[in-house]
Design a protein around this motif. Structure first.
Motif, PDB file in Angstrom:
ATOM      1  N   GLY A 278       0.786  -1.230   0.000  1.00  0.00           N
ATOM      2  CA  GLY A 278       0.000   0.000   0.000  1.00  0.00           C
ATOM      3  C   GLY A 278       0.807   1.263   0.000  1.00  0.00           C
ATOM      4  O   GLY A 278       0.244   2.363   0.142  1.00  0.00           O
ATOM      5  N   ALA A 279       2.128   1.157  -0.180  1.00  0.00           N
ATOM      6  CA  ALA A 279       2.998   2.338  -0.143  1.00  0.00           C
ATOM      7  C   ALA A 279       2.951   3.087  -1.464  1.00  0.00           C
ATOM      8  O   ALA A 279       2.574   2.546  -2.513  1.00  0.00           O
ATOM      9  CB  ALA A 279       4.421   1.931   0.196  1.00  0.00           C
ATOM     10  N   ILE A 280       3.352   4.349  -1.395  1.00  0.00           N
ATOM     11  CA  ILE A 280       3.552   5.162  -2.598  1.00  0.00           C
ATOM     12  C   ILE A 280       5.050   5.364  -2.758  1.00  0.00           C
ATOM     13  O   ILE A 280       5.696   5.965  -1.894  1.00  0.00           O
ATOM     14  CB  ILE A 280       2.822   6.510  -2.473  1.00  0.00           C
ATOM     15  CG1 ILE A 280       1.309   6.278  -2.430  1.00  0.00           C
ATOM     16  CG2 ILE A 280       3.184   7.425  -3.632  1.00  0.00           C
ATOM     17  CD1 ILE A 280       0.505   7.538  -2.204  1.00  0.00           C
ATOM     18  N   PHE A 281       5.613   4.826  -3.820  1.00  0.00           N
ATOM     19  CA  PHE A 281       7.058   4.842  -4.002  1.00  0.00           C
ATOM     20  C   PHE A 281       7.498   6.118  -4.721  1.00  0.00           C
ATOM     21  O   PHE A 281       6.909   6.509  -5.740  1.00  0.00           O
ATOM     22  CB  PHE A 281       7.511   3.627  -4.810  1.00  0.00           C
ATOM     23  CG  PHE A 281       7.378   2.324  -4.078  1.00  0.00           C
ATOM     24  CD1 PHE A 281       7.739   2.217  -2.751  1.00  0.00           C
ATOM     25  CD2 PHE A 281       6.891   1.191  -4.715  1.00  0.00           C
ATOM     26  CE1 PHE A 281       7.622   1.029  -2.065  1.00  0.00           C
ATOM     27  CE2 PHE A 281       6.781  -0.006  -4.050  1.00  0.00           C
ATOM     28  CZ  PHE A 281       7.140  -0.092  -2.719  1.00  0.00           C
ATOM     29  N   LEU A 282       8.535   6.712  -4.190  1.00  0.00           N
ATOM     30  CA  LEU A 282       9.198   7.844  -4.826  1.00  0.00           C
ATOM     31  C   LEU A 282      10.479   7.309  -5.465  1.00  0.00           C
ATOM     32  O   LEU A 282      11.373   6.846  -4.741  1.00  0.00           O
ATOM     33  CB  LEU A 282       9.509   8.928  -3.793  1.00  0.00           C
ATOM     34  CG  LEU A 282      10.246  10.167  -4.293  1.00  0.00           C
ATOM     35  CD1 LEU A 282       9.437  10.902  -5.356  1.00  0.00           C
ATOM     36  CD2 LEU A 282      10.565  11.116  -3.128  1.00  0.00           C
ATOM     37  N   VAL A 294       7.066   0.823 -12.741  1.00  0.00           N
ATOM     38  CA  VAL A 294       5.709   0.703 -12.204  1.00  0.00           C
ATOM     39  C   VAL A 294       5.332  -0.767 -12.034  1.00  0.00           C
ATOM     40  O   VAL A 294       4.718  -1.147 -11.012  1.00  0.00           O
ATOM     41  CB  VAL A 294       4.713   1.429 -13.123  1.00  0.00           C
ATOM     42  CG1 VAL A 294       3.276   1.205 -12.651  1.00  0.00           C
ATOM     43  CG2 VAL A 294       5.032   2.927 -13.167  1.00  0.00           C
ATOM     44  N   ALA A 295       5.695  -1.620 -12.983  1.00  0.00           N
ATOM     45  CA  ALA A 295       5.375  -3.045 -12.866  1.00  0.00           C
ATOM     46  C   ALA A 295       6.084  -3.666 -11.666  1.00  0.00           C
ATOM     47  O   ALA A 295       5.501  -4.481 -10.936  1.00  0.00           O
ATOM     48  CB  ALA A 295       5.762  -3.772 -14.150  1.00  0.00           C
ATOM     49  N   ASN A 296       7.352  -3.309 -11.439  1.00  0.00           N
ATOM     50  CA  ASN A 296       8.080  -3.827 -10.284  1.00  0.00           C
ATOM     51  C   ASN A 296       7.440  -3.375  -8.971  1.00  0.00           C
ATOM     52  O   ASN A 296       7.329  -4.154  -8.010  1.00  0.00           O
ATOM     53  CB  ASN A 296       9.539  -3.374 -10.326  1.00  0.00           C
ATOM     54  CG  ASN A 296      10.316  -4.011 -11.470  1.00  0.00           C
ATOM     55  OD1 ASN A 296       9.908  -5.046 -12.002  1.00  0.00           O
ATOM     56  ND2 ASN A 296      11.426  -3.401 -11.849  1.00  0.00           N
ATOM     57  N   GLY A 301       3.236  -4.795  -4.151  1.00  0.00           N
ATOM     58  CA  GLY A 301       2.068  -4.295  -3.437  1.00  0.00           C
ATOM     59  C   GLY A 301       1.941  -2.808  -3.310  1.00  0.00           C
ATOM     60  O   GLY A 301       1.196  -2.323  -2.455  1.00  0.00           O
ATOM     61  N   ALA A 302       2.613  -2.026  -4.157  1.00  0.00           N
ATOM     62  CA  ALA A 302       2.535  -0.574  -4.067  1.00  0.00           C
ATOM     63  C   ALA A 302       1.154  -0.083  -4.488  1.00  0.00           C
ATOM     64  O   ALA A 302       0.417  -0.748  -5.215  1.00  0.00           O
ATOM     65  CB  ALA A 302       3.600   0.066  -4.941  1.00  0.00           C
ATOM     66  N   ALA A 303       0.800   1.120  -4.056  1.00  0.00           N
ATOM     67  CA  ALA A 303      -0.462   1.751  -4.450  1.00  0.00           C
ATOM     68  C   ALA A 303      -0.254   2.772  -5.557  1.00  0.00           C
ATOM     69  O   ALA A 303      -1.167   3.041  -6.345  1.00  0.00           O
ATOM     70  CB  ALA A 303      -1.109   2.430  -3.249  1.00  0.00           C
ATOM     71  N   ALA A 304       0.925   3.376  -5.638  1.00  0.00           N
ATOM     72  CA  ALA A 304       1.222   4.383  -6.654  1.00  0.00           C
ATOM     73  C   ALA A 304       2.729   4.567  -6.744  1.00  0.00           C
ATOM     74  O   ALA A 304       3.480   4.162  -5.840  1.00  0.00           O
ATOM     75  CB  ALA A 304       0.525   5.704  -6.332  1.00  0.00           C
ATOM     76  N   VAL A 305       3.159   5.184  -7.856  1.00  0.00           N
ATOM     77  CA  VAL A 305       4.584   5.460  -8.069  1.00  0.00           C
ATOM     78  C   VAL A 305       4.724   6.899  -8.535  1.00  0.00           C
ATOM     79  O   VAL A 305       4.006   7.341  -9.443  1.00  0.00           O
ATOM     80  CB  VAL A 305       5.196   4.512  -9.121  1.00  0.00           C
ATOM     81  CG1 VAL A 305       6.660   4.870  -9.375  1.00  0.00           C
ATOM     82  CG2 VAL A 305       5.071   3.065  -8.682  1.00  0.00           C
ATOM     83  N   LEU A 306       5.643   7.641  -7.915  1.00  0.00           N
ATOM     84  CA  LEU A 306       6.004   8.991  -8.340  1.00  0.00           C
ATOM     85  C   LEU A 306       7.443   8.943  -8.869  1.00  0.00           C
ATOM     86  O   LEU A 306       8.341   8.470  -8.175  1.00  0.00           O
ATOM     87  CB  LEU A 306       5.907   9.975  -7.178  1.00  0.00           C
ATOM     88  CG  LEU A 306       4.517  10.159  -6.550  1.00  0.00           C
ATOM     89  CD1 LEU A 306       4.616  11.053  -5.311  1.00  0.00           C
ATOM     90  CD2 LEU A 306       3.542  10.740  -7.558  1.00  0.00           C
ATOM     91  N   ILE A 307       7.651   9.439 -10.091  1.00  0.00           N
ATOM     92  CA  ILE A 307       8.972   9.364 -10.732  1.00  0.00           C
ATOM     93  C   ILE A 307       9.478  10.782 -10.983  1.00  0.00           C
ATOM     94  O   ILE A 307       8.755  11.617 -11.540  1.00  0.00           O
ATOM     95  CB  ILE A 307       8.886   8.581 -12.060  1.00  0.00           C
ATOM     96  CG1 ILE A 307       8.290   7.185 -11.828  1.00  0.00           C
ATOM     97  CG2 ILE A 307      10.264   8.476 -12.695  1.00  0.00           C
ATOM     98  CD1 ILE A 307       8.089   6.378 -13.094  1.00  0.00           C
ATOM     99  N   LEU A 358      -1.559   3.647  -9.749  1.00  0.00           N
ATOM    100  CA  LEU A 358      -1.365   4.987 -10.286  1.00  0.00           C
ATOM    101  C   LEU A 358       0.117   5.254 -10.527  1.00  0.00           C
ATOM    102  O   LEU A 358       0.983   4.751  -9.794  1.00  0.00           O
ATOM    103  CB  LEU A 358      -1.924   6.040  -9.320  1.00  0.00           C
ATOM    104  CG  LEU A 358      -3.415   6.408  -9.448  1.00  0.00           C
ATOM    105  CD1 LEU A 358      -4.294   5.189  -9.265  1.00  0.00           C
ATOM    106  CD2 LEU A 358      -3.775   7.507  -8.439  1.00  0.00           C
ATOM    107  N   ALA A 359       0.383   6.055 -11.534  1.00  0.00           N
ATOM    108  CA  ALA A 359       1.758   6.451 -11.839  1.00  0.00           C
ATOM    109  C   ALA A 359       1.755   7.886 -12.337  1.00  0.00           C
ATOM    110  O   ALA A 359       0.910   8.265 -13.154  1.00  0.00           O
ATOM    111  CB  ALA A 359       2.363   5.523 -12.891  1.00  0.00           C
ATOM    112  N   GLN A 360       2.703   8.678 -11.829  1.00  0.00           N
ATOM    113  CA  GLN A 360       2.747  10.100 -12.179  1.00  0.00           C
ATOM    114  C   GLN A 360       4.188  10.599 -12.075  1.00  0.00           C
ATOM    115  O   GLN A 360       4.943  10.177 -11.200  1.00  0.00           O
ATOM    116  CB  GLN A 360       1.854  10.902 -11.239  1.00  0.00           C
ATOM    117  CG  GLN A 360       1.900  12.406 -11.412  1.00  0.00           C
ATOM    118  CD  GLN A 360       1.446  12.838 -12.795  1.00  0.00           C
ATOM    119  OE1 GLN A 360       0.421  12.373 -13.293  1.00  0.00           O
ATOM    120  NE2 GLN A 360       2.196  13.737 -13.426  1.00  0.00           N
TER     121      GLN A 360
END
Length: 805
Positions: A278-282, A294-296, A301-307, A358-360
């Motif tokens: 459920g984490a949001i990865f930076l 994003v696939a990794n 179990g991530a909820a979103a990714v910020l790049i 989600l990915a942004q």
């Protein structure tokens, strides 16, 4: 039809020629008949004009073939002037120009009757002699269906020298200037303008151009609800950049710094007891594609990714915007496996490569704000390098560091056009090399698309000139392709493959990719099917290095190969390259190459930004962009011309066999180690049997050896025999198309996707895990059958299967 009658000492000749001047023939007439005609001519001249007519013409009626005959009569003086021979002396006093006769009506009737008789006689004679063709002066027209003999008019050394002479730094500088545009996003006016220019140039080069239209669904930011990022209740920002094909909605969770979002990064986080569910990865850009990041993250179990782009990886300001896509695949993800033609209706579907999180993208300034608010343990020392403003120490994030991400992208339909031109072969025109480049980009796209498009057009011009002016005659055809929607995941190229796969099978035998070929000048890297390794090595030895003085003869091979050229030059093929769907989806041997400033073959850092412009690429190449582009064009051109020139296709079956053997040996060795470890049950032990896999490889090995023997014992100047052998070579990578989890793929051994020998090796290590056991068995069966199918294809005739393998 016109006929001329002229005389020599013994005969009168009738020269017959078509009105359009294409053909004429000469028939002989006895002198006695010629004298009779001469007397008739003299009599008529005396009657009507009182003087000799040196040139009298009679119009004949239309003959049975629709042609018009004309009879021309010349006297002997004219014939002497034409042939240079004498037919007797003439008394100038016989006929005086001043004589005039006054005729009575009965005599006129007699003379007219005589005239009609003579005219009819001559016309009948001329008609009866019409088919006597002796010496045509114009060659017959060549039937397009008749092929040239296979022996070319130019040898290979002459061909490569001609190409190199036609590719100059000046022409590339002009071309790069003409094709530079501020924006040409897929489906935009700029994209259409470029497509029109390319189509027009193909027309001017007589390349029989055509277009391929598709209606594809892409994702763009909403104009009503912008994407936003919050830390707690504070809004961090609303970025302009975005990631197409992200899931949409709003989620919140603990923020965790995950470096480059590689599997090793997540292993380290788990080792320090960071909860990832459920984490949001930076994460920072680089190393792997956005889709892989994003696939990794979704896999743990991530909820979103910020790049974000870190200035340590890419020199940029605080407001640098990133653009990209997160579809783990290629083509339109809403018509997986099918072409996006406007006249084709399919039930609702979507690719399994679309993320469910989600990915942004965010700017460096937004990343600095987030790191400034994050707590928790310090990042590992190997992760600590950063040049973000006001950030001295990177934190992994605390439990109460809650971030909210809003993504409101919308799906829209866009019309895209691929543009093609062709140079047709003279022996096997239905066998062809495809060379292509994407022309769209998020912004200027100077390195990503402009340079590749310019190389495509310069090669089209140069090779066409060689054909028209220098006698070059390719045995096989060359298709030049300009793709659209490449930035959304090779959409244009993939949709073309999906639409014409049956037509391309056993016809297109190589694809050469020109996207992003110039991103520096310090290193040369190639990603390719092993079938093309031999062509690549030979080409590197023929092309000189671009970073050495003009008088230097040091080749690319000498400059970059080192002690082991494959280890120094060959890198894995990336999913974002348009060569990827050619290799994996259609099984066509493909190659991508690039000049780069990164030893680890990393991407040019400005590809996914609006900063991909001329100035930055000039800086990366040491202001040698045009020089490196010329060298890149020579590399691509030499490979293309070699593949369409030689009797035998330069596809190295033996190299393919050696690499496949290495993969199979690894599987056998690791499965044996696992059996001996005692970690598997009896049922699993039986499932780990590699008997059928080794048997399938044995079949392939014998089929490859049989093909090699056939080549050695064949007369390759025999056109039909050479074609049969080449067809067998082309079948090497065209194994049976297989499907697993909605992912279609042909080349299982060298694809880099889910169904690969590399994955099988990884799964063997984790075979004892129940959730991976069935996946392993599925992969194992598919690999085994695909290798066996490839062996069957390589043999050729179905009645030879049991005898040869």
């Amino acid at each position: 039809m016109e006929e001329e009658i002229f005389a020599d000492m013994n005969t009168v000749r009738i020269r017959r020629k078509q009105v359009n001047g294409n053909r004429r023939s000469i028939a002989s007439v006895p002198l006695s008949r010629r004298l009779a005609m001469d007397q008739a001519t003299s009599a008529i001249s005396k009657i009507f004009s009182g003087e000799t007519r040196f040139y009298t013409r009679f119009n004949a009626a239309q003959n049975e073939e629709g042609e018009h005959n004309q009879v021309e009569m010349k006297n002997s003086s004219d014939t002497e002037d034409e042939l240079g021979v004498s037919v007797g002396e003439h008394n100038p006093n016989i006929y005086s120009p001043r004589q005039r006769c006054s005729l009575k009506f009965p005599f006129v009737v007699v003379v007219c009757t005589l005239f009609i008789f003579v005219f009819g006689y001559l016309l009948g004679y001329a008609t009866s002699r019409k088919k006597m063709v002796i010496e045509p002066t114009c060659p017959p027209e060549i039937d397009d269906r008749v092929h040239f003999e296979p022996e070319p008019t130019l040898g290979w050394i002459g061909i490569q020298k001609l190409l190199d002479q036609k590719l100059s730094v000046t022409s590339f500088e002009n071309r790069l200037r003409d094709f530079s545009m501020k924006s040409h996003e897929a489906g935009s006016e700029g994209d259409e303008e470029l497509a029109t220019r390319i189509l027009q140039e193909f027309q001017n080069l007589d390349m029989s151009p055509w277009t391929d239209e598709h209606y594809v669904r892409v994702q763009i930011p909403s104009s009503f609800k912008p994407n936003k990022v919050f830390f707690g209740a504070q809004e961090i920002g609303s970025p302009r950049g975005y990631l197409a094909y992200s899931n949409t909605g709003s989620v919140q969770g603990r923020i965790v710094y995950a470096h480059y979002s590689q599997p090793s990064d997540f292993e380290l986080l788990l080792n320090v007891k960071i909860n990832l569910t459920g984490a949001i990865f930076l994460v920072r850009t680089g190393k792997i594609s956005f889709a892989q990041k994003v696939a990794n993250a979704a896999g743990v179990g991530a909820a979103a990714v910020l790049i974000y782009p870190d200035p340590a990886d890419i020199v940029c300001d605080d407001n640098c915007q990133l653009f990209g896509h997160v579809h783990l695949g290629s083509g339109d993800p809403y018509t997986p496996g099918f072409p996006s033609f406007n006249h084709t209706q399919f039930p609702p579907a979507k690719s399994s490569g679309l993320p469910n999180i989600l990915a942004q993208t965010i700017t460096p300034a937004m990343a600095s704000l987030l790191f400034g608010k994050m707590g928790g343990p310090n990042a590992p020392q190997s992760w600590d390098e950063t040049r973000l403003n006001k950030v001295s120490m990177l934190k992994l994030g605390a439990e109460n560091d809650v971030v909210r991400v809003d993504v409101h992208n919308v799906l829209v339909e866009k019309k895209i056009n691929n543009v093609f031109g062709v140079i047709k072969g003279f022996v096997d025109p239905d066998r062809y090399v495809v060379i292509g480049a994407q022309r769209d980009s998020w912004g200027p796209g100077y390195a990503k698309s402009t340079v590749g498009t310019c190389i495509l057009m310069e090669l089209a011009r140069a090779i066409t000139e060689m054909l028209k002016r220098d006698g070059f005659r390719p045995r096989r055809s060359i298709i030049f392709a300009s793709w659209s929607a490449g930035e959304y995941g090779s959409v244009g190229a993939t949709e073309w493959l999906e639409g014409y796969l049956t037509s391309l099978s056993m016809k297109a035998f190589t694809y050469i990719n020109l996207d992003g070929v110039v991103g520096g000048s310090q290193f040369f890297k190639v990603a390719a099917s092993p079938l093309l390794y031999k062509v690549i090595r030979e080409t590197m030895k023929e092309v000189n290095s671009p970073i050495l003085p003009a008088d230097s003869t040091k080749s690319l091979y000498d400059q970059f190969a080192g002690s082991n050229w494959e280890e120094s030059v060959i890198v894995p093929m990336k999913m974002d390259e348009s060569s990827y769907p050619f290799l994996t989806f259609s099984g066509i041997p493909s190659v991508s190459f690039r000049f780069t400033s990164f030893k680890d073959a990393g991407d040019y850092p400005y590809f996914w930004t609006l900063l991909d412009n001329k100035d930055r690429l000039d800086y990366a190449t040491g202001h040698l962009t045009a020089n490196v582009a010329v060298t890149a064009a020579q590399v691509a051109g030499h490979m293309v011309l070699r593949l369409v020139h030689d009797y035998l296709l330069r596809l190295d079956v033996d190299k393919y066999k050696l690499i496949l053997r290495s993969h199979v040996s690894q599987i056998v060795r690791r499965s044996t180690q696992l059996k001996q470890s005692g970690l598997v049950t009896a049922d699993q032990f039986e499932a780990l049997s590699t008997q059928w896999l080794t048997s399938a490889f044995g079949s392939f090995s014998r089929a490859a050896s049989s093909l090699t023997t056939t080549i050695q014992n064949s007369d390759l100047s025999d056109v039909e025999l050479c074609r049969i052998v080449n067809d067998r070579i082309m079948r090497v990578s065209l194994a049976n198309c297989i499907s697993n989890m909605k992912i279609w793929i042909r080349n299982v051994a060298f694809s880099g996707r889910l169904i690969t020998v590399s994955l099988l090796n990884q799964l063997i290590v984790q075979f004892c895990l129940v959730q991976l056991c069935f996946l392993f068995l599925d992969q194992f069966a598919l690999i085994t059958w695909t290798i066996q199918g490839c062996a069957n294809n390589l043999v050729g005739n179905v009645w030879d299967l049991d005898n040869e393998i």
